[in-house]
Design an enzyme around this catalytic site. Structure first.
Site, PDB file in Angstrom:
ATOM      1  N   ARG A  99      -3.649 -22.206 -12.925  1.00  0.00           N
ATOM      2  CA  ARG A  99      -4.234 -22.217 -11.523  1.00  0.00           C
ATOM      3  C   ARG A  99      -3.296 -22.003 -10.540  1.00  0.00           C
ATOM      4  NH1 ARG A  99      -7.114 -26.621 -13.960  1.00  0.00           N
ATOM      5  NH2 ARG A  99      -9.101 -25.777 -14.747  1.00  0.00           N
ATOM      6  N   LYS A 121      -0.620  -9.858  -1.476  1.00  0.00           N
ATOM      7  CA  LYS A 121      -1.550  -9.036  -2.111  1.00  0.00           C
ATOM      8  C   LYS A 121      -1.101  -8.887  -3.735  1.00  0.00           C
ATOM      9  CE  LYS A 121      -4.361  -6.566   1.362  1.00  0.00           C
ATOM     10  NZ  LYS A 121      -4.712  -5.400   1.676  1.00  0.00           N
ATOM     11  N   GLU A 163       6.282   4.774   4.253  1.00  0.00           N
ATOM     12  CA  GLU A 163       5.627   3.818   4.675  1.00  0.00           C
ATOM     13  C   GLU A 163       6.559   3.225   5.759  1.00  0.00           C
ATOM     14  OE1 GLU A 163       2.883   2.400   3.444  1.00  0.00           O
ATOM     15  OE2 GLU A 163       2.609   3.071   1.345  1.00  0.00           O
ATOM     16  N   LYS A 208       5.862  -5.349   9.047  1.00  0.00           N
ATOM     17  CA  LYS A 208       4.572  -5.797   8.111  1.00  0.00           C
ATOM     18  C   LYS A 208       4.463  -7.195   8.097  1.00  0.00           C
ATOM     19  CE  LYS A 208       2.100  -5.574   3.895  1.00  0.00           C
ATOM     20  NZ  LYS A 208       1.675  -5.002   2.692  1.00  0.00           N
ATOM     21  N   GLU A 218      -7.169  -9.410   6.423  1.00  0.00           N
ATOM     22  CA  GLU A 218      -7.478  -8.369   6.810  1.00  0.00           C
ATOM     23  C   GLU A 218      -8.933  -8.236   7.561  1.00  0.00           C
ATOM     24  OE1 GLU A 218      -6.185  -5.334   4.082  1.00  0.00           O
ATOM     25  OE2 GLU A 218      -7.518  -3.609   4.769  1.00  0.00           O
ATOM     26  N   ARG A 222      -4.566  -6.601  10.585  1.00  0.00           N
ATOM     27  CA  ARG A 222      -3.989  -6.102   9.489  1.00  0.00           C
ATOM     28  C   ARG A 222      -4.404  -4.798   8.957  1.00  0.00           C
ATOM     29  NH1 ARG A 222      -2.447  -9.294   3.898  1.00  0.00           N
ATOM     30  NH2 ARG A 222      -1.349  -7.475   2.880  1.00  0.00           N
ATOM     31  N   ASN A 226      -3.226   0.313   7.278  1.00  0.00           N
ATOM     32  CA  ASN A 226      -4.346   1.303   6.344  1.00  0.00           C
ATOM     33  C   ASN A 226      -4.104   2.612   7.357  1.00  0.00           C
ATOM     34  OD1 ASN A 226      -5.272  -0.366   4.648  1.00  0.00           O
ATOM     35  ND2 ASN A 226      -6.854  -1.072   5.645  1.00  0.00           N
ATOM     36  N   HIS A 229      -3.894   5.902   4.896  1.00  0.00           N
ATOM     37  CA  HIS A 229      -4.522   5.541   3.671  1.00  0.00           C
ATOM     38  C   HIS A 229      -5.887   5.869   3.407  1.00  0.00           C
ATOM     39  CE1 HIS A 229      -0.612   3.747   3.827  1.00  0.00           C
ATOM     40  NE2 HIS A 229      -0.564   2.985   2.343  1.00  0.00           N
ATOM     41  N   HIS A 233      -5.266   7.934   0.143  1.00  0.00           N
ATOM     42  CA  HIS A 233      -5.841   7.446  -1.256  1.00  0.00           C
ATOM     43  C   HIS A 233      -6.681   8.648  -1.752  1.00  0.00           C
ATOM     44  CE1 HIS A 233      -5.136   2.959  -0.061  1.00  0.00           C
ATOM     45  NE2 HIS A 233      -4.249   3.312  -1.052  1.00  0.00           N
ATOM     46  N   HIS A 245       2.124   7.827  -4.068  1.00  0.00           N
ATOM     47  CA  HIS A 245       1.476   7.258  -3.098  1.00  0.00           C
ATOM     48  C   HIS A 245       2.028   7.588  -1.528  1.00  0.00           C
ATOM     49  CE1 HIS A 245      -0.730   4.145  -0.914  1.00  0.00           C
ATOM     50  NE2 HIS A 245       0.366   3.903  -0.518  1.00  0.00           N
TER      51      HIS A 245
HETATM   52  N1  LIG Z   1       0.582  -5.588  -3.038  1.00  0.00           N
HETATM   53  C1  LIG Z   1       0.787  -4.859  -1.988  1.00  0.00           C
HETATM   54  O1  LIG Z   1       0.394  -4.978  -0.665  1.00  0.00           O
HETATM   55  C2  LIG Z   1       1.008  -3.273  -2.465  1.00  0.00           C
HETATM   56  C3  LIG Z   1       1.563  -2.739  -1.265  1.00  0.00           C
HETATM   57  C4  LIG Z   1       2.027  -1.382  -1.577  1.00  0.00           C
HETATM   58  C5  LIG Z   1       1.891  -0.952  -2.934  1.00  0.00           C
HETATM   59  N2  LIG Z   1       1.552  -1.748  -3.997  1.00  0.00           N
HETATM   60  C6  LIG Z   1       1.563  -1.281  -5.192  1.00  0.00           C
HETATM   61  O2  LIG Z   1       2.674  -0.893  -5.773  1.00  0.00           O
HETATM   62  C7  LIG Z   1       2.921  -0.154  -6.735  1.00  0.00           C
HETATM   63  C8  LIG Z   1       3.701   0.875  -6.558  1.00  0.00           C
HETATM   64  O3  LIG Z   1       5.077   0.398  -6.280  1.00  0.00           O
HETATM   65  P1  LIG Z   1       6.281   1.209  -6.463  1.00  0.00           P
HETATM   66  O4  LIG Z   1       6.326   2.435  -5.657  1.00  0.00           O
HETATM   67  O5  LIG Z   1       7.537   0.317  -6.211  1.00  0.00           O
HETATM   68  O6  LIG Z   1       6.501   1.928  -8.030  1.00  0.00           O
HETATM   69  P2  LIG Z   1       6.883   1.268  -9.519  1.00  0.00           P
HETATM   70  O7  LIG Z   1       6.933  -0.141  -9.426  1.00  0.00           O
HETATM   71  O8  LIG Z   1       6.171   2.172 -10.476  1.00  0.00           O
HETATM   72  O9  LIG Z   1       8.491   1.917  -9.416  1.00  0.00           O
HETATM   73  C9  LIG Z   1       8.592   3.173  -9.305  1.00  0.00           C
HETATM   74  C10 LIG Z   1       9.681   3.560 -10.523  1.00  0.00           C
HETATM   75  O10 LIG Z   1      10.987   3.160 -10.109  1.00  0.00           O
HETATM   76  C11 LIG Z   1      11.275   2.555 -11.036  1.00  0.00           C
HETATM   77  N3  LIG Z   1      12.485   1.571 -10.420  1.00  0.00           N
HETATM   78  C12 LIG Z   1      12.346   0.405  -9.814  1.00  0.00           C
HETATM   79  N4  LIG Z   1      13.205  -0.030  -9.043  1.00  0.00           N
HETATM   80  C13 LIG Z   1      14.337   0.553  -9.364  1.00  0.00           C
HETATM   81  C14 LIG Z   1      15.764   0.745  -9.110  1.00  0.00           C
HETATM   82  N5  LIG Z   1      16.341  -0.153  -8.262  1.00  0.00           N
HETATM   83  N6  LIG Z   1      16.554   1.424  -9.808  1.00  0.00           N
HETATM   84  C15 LIG Z   1      15.923   2.380 -10.470  1.00  0.00           C
HETATM   85  N7  LIG Z   1      14.684   2.720 -10.860  1.00  0.00           N
HETATM   86  C16 LIG Z   1      13.732   1.724 -10.381  1.00  0.00           C
HETATM   87  C17 LIG Z   1      10.339   1.766 -11.827  1.00  0.00           C
HETATM   88  O11 LIG Z   1      10.735   1.522 -12.998  1.00  0.00           O
HETATM   89  C18 LIG Z   1       9.432   2.776 -11.913  1.00  0.00           C
HETATM   90  O12 LIG Z   1       9.732   3.797 -12.748  1.00  0.00           O
HETATM   91  C19 LIG Z   1       1.488   0.565  -6.926  1.00  0.00           C
HETATM   92  O13 LIG Z   1       0.717  -0.254  -8.079  1.00  0.00           O
HETATM   93  C20 LIG Z   1       0.794  -0.138  -5.605  1.00  0.00           C
HETATM   94  O14 LIG Z   1      -0.661  -0.275  -5.536  1.00  0.00           O
HETATM   95  C21 LIG Z   1       1.054  -3.041  -3.654  1.00  0.00           C
HETATM   96 ZN   LIG Z   2       0.625   2.513   1.048  1.00  0.00          ZN
END
Ligand SMILES: NC(=O)c1ccc[n+]([C@@H]2O[C@H](COP(=O)([O-])OP(=O)(O)OC[C@H]3O[C@@H](n4cnc5c(N)ncnc54)[C@H](O)[C@@H]3O)[C@@H](O)[C@H]2O)c1
Ligand SMILES: [Zn+2]
Length: 338
Positions: A99, A121, A163, A208, A218, A222, A226, A229, A233, A245
């Site tokens: 939980r 999130k 971003e 942020k 949101e 907030r 977007n 986006h 998206h 992205h």
């Molecule tokens: N929760 C939120 O508010 C929020 C906001 C934005 C994005 N997201 C989510 O985040 C995800 C995208 O995140 P991302 O862009 O970090 O992608 P990711 O986590 O897939 O990382 C990108 C790549 O870089 C590699 N990597 C990470 N750190 C590294 C480092 N320091 N050195 C070498 N390689 C490294 C990873 O293994 C991966 O292959 C999506 O699923 C998206 O939906 C969530």
């Molecule tokens: Zn984004």
């Protein structure tokens, strides 16, 4: 920061164990440093395959079962060591494990540092779409070490820069211009240790976190996060995720700024300023797509009022008048076709 995790974690969070969740790329680079720092908390490491394909209920179940097997209890905390995929997945494991137990976010991509790790999130993808199952679970701590960006592939760094440019465009004109001027250097991982990279991370986190603190769920402000986006998206999914992205929302910001200018919501010259900043970061500002397909895809987004799709577009660089406007498809179509 990575080497001080246990001290930082001990500050105000009462935990006796830690589980480091990481992916197959980040683990070999940084997990041993993290576990050394967390030694007083008898850490276990759970590694998931890298990439979006891991952000599923199946991985959630596998990680949860592994924690149970280790006898992990309510006095433990999850340490999410990785990009946004690890952060979202591990955050969701923490949100639901017995939980809810604390999560410490240790983001390793620029996207995760300035976006995914901030705001609470968490969640996983479903076959019907991304991020459809999840929960708000605020991190107990976000420990950001920009030096970890030195190993990040340049393309991933540029996705984060998109971003950051968005953050400037929606909330801080001076920050926007600073990032735009330094965009070329900031898109090089060799500059991870530079004061400018620190300024970028700190500046974007402040924006942020500021927005999210005012409107965690949101309901109003907030929504400005977007920007770019709604179309971004749609473009991202239409490309079959060939576009990252950040690459897709860069194009989305240009198109939505143009839409805002046409609607009279946005000051003239905004699209141009955004285009220049993105170009300096070597992000593409256009791509080919089927315009009607994009319109259809904007309807599968969560942001909708009474059948009309919502767009969140600034009034000018760094300034908002309305958090979101609902725009008729025919209007958006005319912008896309032009
Ligand atoms: N929760 C939120 O508010 C929020 C906001 C934005 C994005 N997201 C989510 O985040 C995800 C995208 O995140 P991302 O862009 O970090 O992608 P990711 O986590 O897939 O990382 C990108 C790549 O870089 C590699 N990597 C990470 N750190 C590294 C480092 N320091 N050195 C070498 N390689 C490294 C990873 O293994 C991966 O292959 C999506 O699923 C998206 O939906 C969530
Ligand atoms: Zn984004």
């Amino acid at each position: 920061v990575l080497d001080q995790l246990s001290d930082l974690a001990g500050d105000g969070i009462r935990i006796h164990r830690a589980a480091v969740i990481t992916d197959a790329n980040v683990g070999p680079l940084y997990a041993s440093r993290a576990t050394r720092a967390l030694r007083p908390l008898d850490p276990v490491v759970i590694t998931i395959p890298a990439g979006e394909a891991s952000k599923t209920r199946e991985t959630w179940a596998r990680v949860t079962d592994e924690l149970l097997k280790h006898g992990f209890g309510r006095d433990g905390a999850i340490v999410a060591l990785g990009g946004g995929v690890v952060g979202d997945l591990a955050g969701f494991v923490a949100a639901t494990y017995m939980r809810g137990i604390p999560v410490i976010q240790v983001p390793t991509t620029l996207v995760a540092m300035i976006d995914a790790a901030i705001g609470g999130k968490t969640g996983v993808d479903a076959p019907a779409g991304k991020n459809l199952v999840g929960s708000f679970h605020a991190p107990a701590l976000v420990a950001i070490d920009p030096e970890l960006l030195s190993t990040l592939p340049e393309r991933e760094l540029r996705c984060g820069l998109a971003e950051a440019i968005k953050h400037g465009a929606i909330a801080d004109e001076a920050y926007f211009h600073r990032i735009a001027e330094r965009a070329a250097a900031l898109s090089n991982p060799a500059n991870a240790k530079s004061p400018d990279m620190y300024d970028l991370v700190a500046g974007s986190v402040a924006i942020k976190a500021g927005v999210v603190n005012e409107d965690a769920r949101e309901l109003g402000r907030r929504k400005i996060l977007n920007f770019g986006h709604t179309l971004g998206h749609a473009i991202e999914s239409a490309s079959g995720y060939a576009l990252g992205h950040g690459e897709a929302i860069a194009i989305g910001m240009v198109l939505e700024a143009r839409l805002g200018e046409r609607l009279g919501v946005t000051e003239k010259g905004t699209e141009n300023a955004i285009t220049k900043a993105l170009t300096a970061a070597r992000l593409a500002i256009a791509t080919e797509f089927d315009t009607r397909d994009i319109i259809a895809r904007t309807h599968s987004d969560k942001k909708k009022t009474a059948g009309r799709v919502e767009y969140s577009i600034p009034a000018a660089i760094g300034r908002y008048e309305k958090w979101a406007v609902a725009v008729a498809d025919s209007y958006v179509l005319s912008i896309l076709q032009a």
